[in-house]
Design an enzyme around this catalytic site. Structure first.
Site, mmCIF file in Angstrom:
data_model
loop_
_atom_site.group_PDB
_atom_site.id
_atom_site.type_symbol
_atom_site.label_atom_id
_atom_site.label_comp_id
_atom_site.label_asym_id
_atom_site.label_seq_id
_atom_site.Cartn_x
_atom_site.Cartn_y
_atom_site.Cartn_z
ATOM 1 N N GLY A 1 0.979 -1.018 -0.190
ATOM 2 C CA GLY A 1 0.025 -0.078 -0.031
ATOM 3 C C GLY A 1 0.930 1.232 -0.018
ATOM 4 C CB ILE A 2 0.018 4.475 1.795
ATOM 5 C CG1 ILE A 2 -1.332 4.887 0.989
ATOM 6 C CG2 ILE A 2 0.927 5.858 1.925
ATOM 7 C CD1 ILE A 2 -2.084 5.484 1.857
ATOM 8 C CG ASP B 1 3.255 -4.751 17.041
ATOM 9 O OD1 ASP B 1 2.520 -3.642 16.910
ATOM 10 O OD2 ASP B 1 2.629 -5.469 18.179
ATOM 11 C CG ASN C 1 2.170 4.100 5.575
ATOM 12 O OD1 ASN C 1 1.325 4.924 5.370
ATOM 13 N ND2 ASN C 1 2.361 2.821 5.892
ATOM 14 C CE1 TYR D 1 -7.987 4.254 9.761
ATOM 15 C CE2 TYR D 1 -9.685 5.842 8.787
ATOM 16 C CZ TYR D 1 -8.148 5.253 8.735
ATOM 17 O OH TYR D 1 -7.366 5.477 7.669
ATOM 18 C CE LYS E 1 -5.187 6.689 10.131
ATOM 19 N NZ LYS E 1 -3.928 6.519 10.079
ATOM 20 C CB ILE F 1 -4.865 6.058 -1.428
ATOM 21 C CG1 ILE F 1 -5.011 7.460 -1.111
ATOM 22 C CG2 ILE F 1 -3.576 5.844 -2.342
ATOM 23 C CD1 ILE F 1 -4.979 8.445 -2.009
ATOM 24 C CB THR G 1 -4.004 0.693 -0.381
ATOM 25 O OG1 THR G 1 -5.158 0.769 0.747
ATOM 26 C CG2 THR G 1 -3.114 1.846 -0.732
ATOM 27 N N PRO G 2 -4.742 -2.329 -0.590
ATOM 28 C CG PRO G 2 -3.182 -3.978 -0.206
ATOM 29 C CD PRO G 2 -3.228 -2.557 -0.583
HETATM 30 P P1 NAD Z 1 -2.726 -1.305 4.192
HETATM 31 O O1 NAD Z 1 -3.700 -2.060 5.152
HETATM 32 O O2 NAD Z 1 -2.860 -1.871 2.664
HETATM 33 O O3 NAD Z 1 -1.101 -1.248 4.711
HETATM 34 C C1 NAD Z 1 -0.765 -0.991 5.939
HETATM 35 C C2 NAD Z 1 0.562 -1.885 6.206
HETATM 36 O O4 NAD Z 1 0.623 -1.665 7.775
HETATM 37 C C3 NAD Z 1 0.478 -3.393 6.131
HETATM 38 O O5 NAD Z 1 1.546 -3.803 5.429
HETATM 39 C C4 NAD Z 1 0.315 -3.649 7.556
HETATM 40 O O6 NAD Z 1 1.079 -5.339 7.432
HETATM 41 C C5 NAD Z 1 1.084 -2.799 8.566
HETATM 42 N N1 NAD Z 1 0.791 -2.764 9.797
HETATM 43 C C6 NAD Z 1 -0.538 -2.717 10.272
HETATM 44 N N2 NAD Z 1 -0.440 -2.869 11.679
HETATM 45 C C7 NAD Z 1 0.930 -2.724 11.850
HETATM 46 C C8 NAD Z 1 1.597 -2.811 13.457
HETATM 47 N N3 NAD Z 1 1.180 -2.826 14.379
HETATM 48 N N4 NAD Z 1 2.996 -2.659 13.006
HETATM 49 C C9 NAD Z 1 3.677 -2.537 11.959
HETATM 50 N N5 NAD Z 1 2.998 -2.531 10.787
HETATM 51 C C10 NAD Z 1 1.533 -2.585 10.876
HETATM 52 O O7 NAD Z 1 -2.939 0.278 4.406
HETATM 53 P P2 NAD Z 1 -2.785 1.615 3.433
HETATM 54 O O8 NAD Z 1 -4.069 1.880 2.672
HETATM 55 O O9 NAD Z 1 -1.697 1.628 2.775
HETATM 56 O O10 NAD Z 1 -2.617 2.682 4.537
HETATM 57 C C11 NAD Z 1 -1.510 2.991 5.131
HETATM 58 C C12 NAD Z 1 -1.813 4.464 5.913
HETATM 59 O O11 NAD Z 1 -2.660 5.384 5.429
HETATM 60 C C13 NAD Z 1 -2.602 3.863 7.457
HETATM 61 O O12 NAD Z 1 -2.468 4.728 8.313
HETATM 62 C C14 NAD Z 1 -4.214 4.410 6.865
HETATM 63 O O13 NAD Z 1 -5.018 4.422 8.035
HETATM 64 C C15 NAD Z 1 -3.645 5.520 5.950
HETATM 65 N N6 NAD Z 1 -4.872 5.949 4.977
HETATM 66 C C16 NAD Z 1 -5.224 5.320 3.971
HETATM 67 C C17 NAD Z 1 -6.058 5.596 3.060
HETATM 68 C C18 NAD Z 1 -6.555 4.822 1.736
HETATM 69 O O14 NAD Z 1 -7.500 5.053 1.267
HETATM 70 N N7 NAD Z 1 -5.947 3.582 1.572
HETATM 71 C C19 NAD Z 1 -6.903 6.720 3.387
HETATM 72 C C20 NAD Z 1 -6.724 7.586 4.407
HETATM 73 C C21 NAD Z 1 -5.756 7.219 5.191
#
Ligand code: NAD
Length: 249
Positions: free
Chosen positions: A17-18, A50, A77, A144, A148, A179, A181-182
């Site tokens: 993801g991001i 973690d 992130n 959530y 945030k 965005i 992402t998974p």
């Molecule tokens: P994602 O679920 O695809 O990836 C998140 C990653 O974080 C994964 O690789 C997961 O293994 C890791 N992770 C989860 N818990 C963890 C922990 N305790 N310690 C270490 N790693 C951990 O999510 P994403 O969409 O890539 O989101 C990344 C960030 O962006 C997050 O904070 C999310 O809240 C934020 N965000 C995402 C979106 C969106 O639309 N995708 C929108 C707003 C904010």
């Protein structure tokens, strides 16, 4: 370009993801990138981390100190998504969201600061990934949204605290909209099941909620992170950078 040449960086949650996109963009801008995640990752400088665990942070920062001797940029992130209306949230689930999304950033900043502030010139940069959900409320995601919102304010608090103490670390937040992402795919499936969105292509239906009529790519967020990480942003601290295709405009 090599806007981040010579910078040592850590990106949490970078297995997908991001976070993965931010790590890749940092590398292509010349940075030395450490990646941390719960999921196993291949390659150099991949840490099992973690973010909700204090000892796990201590180990990760010790490893970076031993390997690189410094840390210039920290991107907090890692985060988890959680959706339920208030009455359906057990206290344990509420705490789980807070422990990853909020404690994770508190611990990251606190553990990394001593290594980040030892500099002879310039300022280090902390970038916290919040969400548009940290600025406006979305129904049925009170945990959530709250987490945030806390990330947004933690960021502003550290920006002024570090500035007041002359600590050479800037601190900013990025607020992504939808965005691809998974995480978003999983959320979208729940919204479809709940009848909140419809359509054959989930991402298209979610994109229709944005004025620009599409969801964003992880790289849209990564470019914002490159800017905030770079010395070109040396005067920027306490900023909330919204990258959302006009979603909350
Ligand atoms: P994602 O679920 O695809 O990836 C998140 C990653 O974080 C994964 O690789 C997961 O293994 C890791 N992770 C989860 N818990 C963890 C922990 N305790 N310690 C270490 N790693 C951990 O999510 P994403 O969409 O890539 O989101 C990344 C960030 O962006 C997050 O904070 C999310 O809240 C934020 N965000 C995402 C979106 C969106 O639309 N995708 C929108 C707003 C904010």
């Amino acid at each position: 370009a090599a806007r981040l040449a010579g910078k040592t960086t850590l990106v949490t949650g970078s297995a997908q993801g991001i976070g993965q996109a931010i790590a890749a963009h940092f590398e292509s801008e010349g940075a030395e990138v450490w990646r941390g995640d719960l999921q196993p990752m291949d390659g150099e400088r991949a840490l099992h981390l973690d973010v909700s665990n204090e000892e796990s942070w201590a180990k990760a920062i010790a490893e970076i100190k031993a390997g690189s001797g410094k840390l210039d940029i920290l991107v907090n992130n890692a985060g988890i998504e959680w959706e339920k209306p208030l009455q359906d949230i057990p206290l344990g689930d509420w705490r789980k969201v807070m422990s990853v999304n909020v404690d994770g950033i508190f611990l990251g900043c606190r553990t990394a600061k001593p290594l980040m502030e030892r500099r002879v010139e310039g300022r280090a940069s902390v970038i916290n990934i919040s969400s548009v959900a940290g600025i406006v409320g979305f129904p049925d995601q009170v945990a959530y949204n709250t987490s945030k919102g806390a990330v947004r304010h933690l960021t502003k608090s550290l920006a002024v605290e570090w500035a007041a103490h002359g600590t050479p670390i800037r601190c900013n937040s990025i607020h992504p909209g939808c965005i691809n992402t998974p995480m978003l795919a999983a959320a979208g499936e729940k919204w479809v099941a709940a009848g909140l969105i419809e359509g054959d292509s989930l991402m298209e239906a979610m994109g229709a909620m944005c004025p620009l009529n599409e969801v964003g790519d992880p790289s849209d967020i990564a470019w914002g992170a490159v800017y905030l990480a770079s010395d070109e942003a040396k005067f920027v601290t306490g900023l909330e950078l919204v990258i959302d295709g006009g979603f909350i405009a």
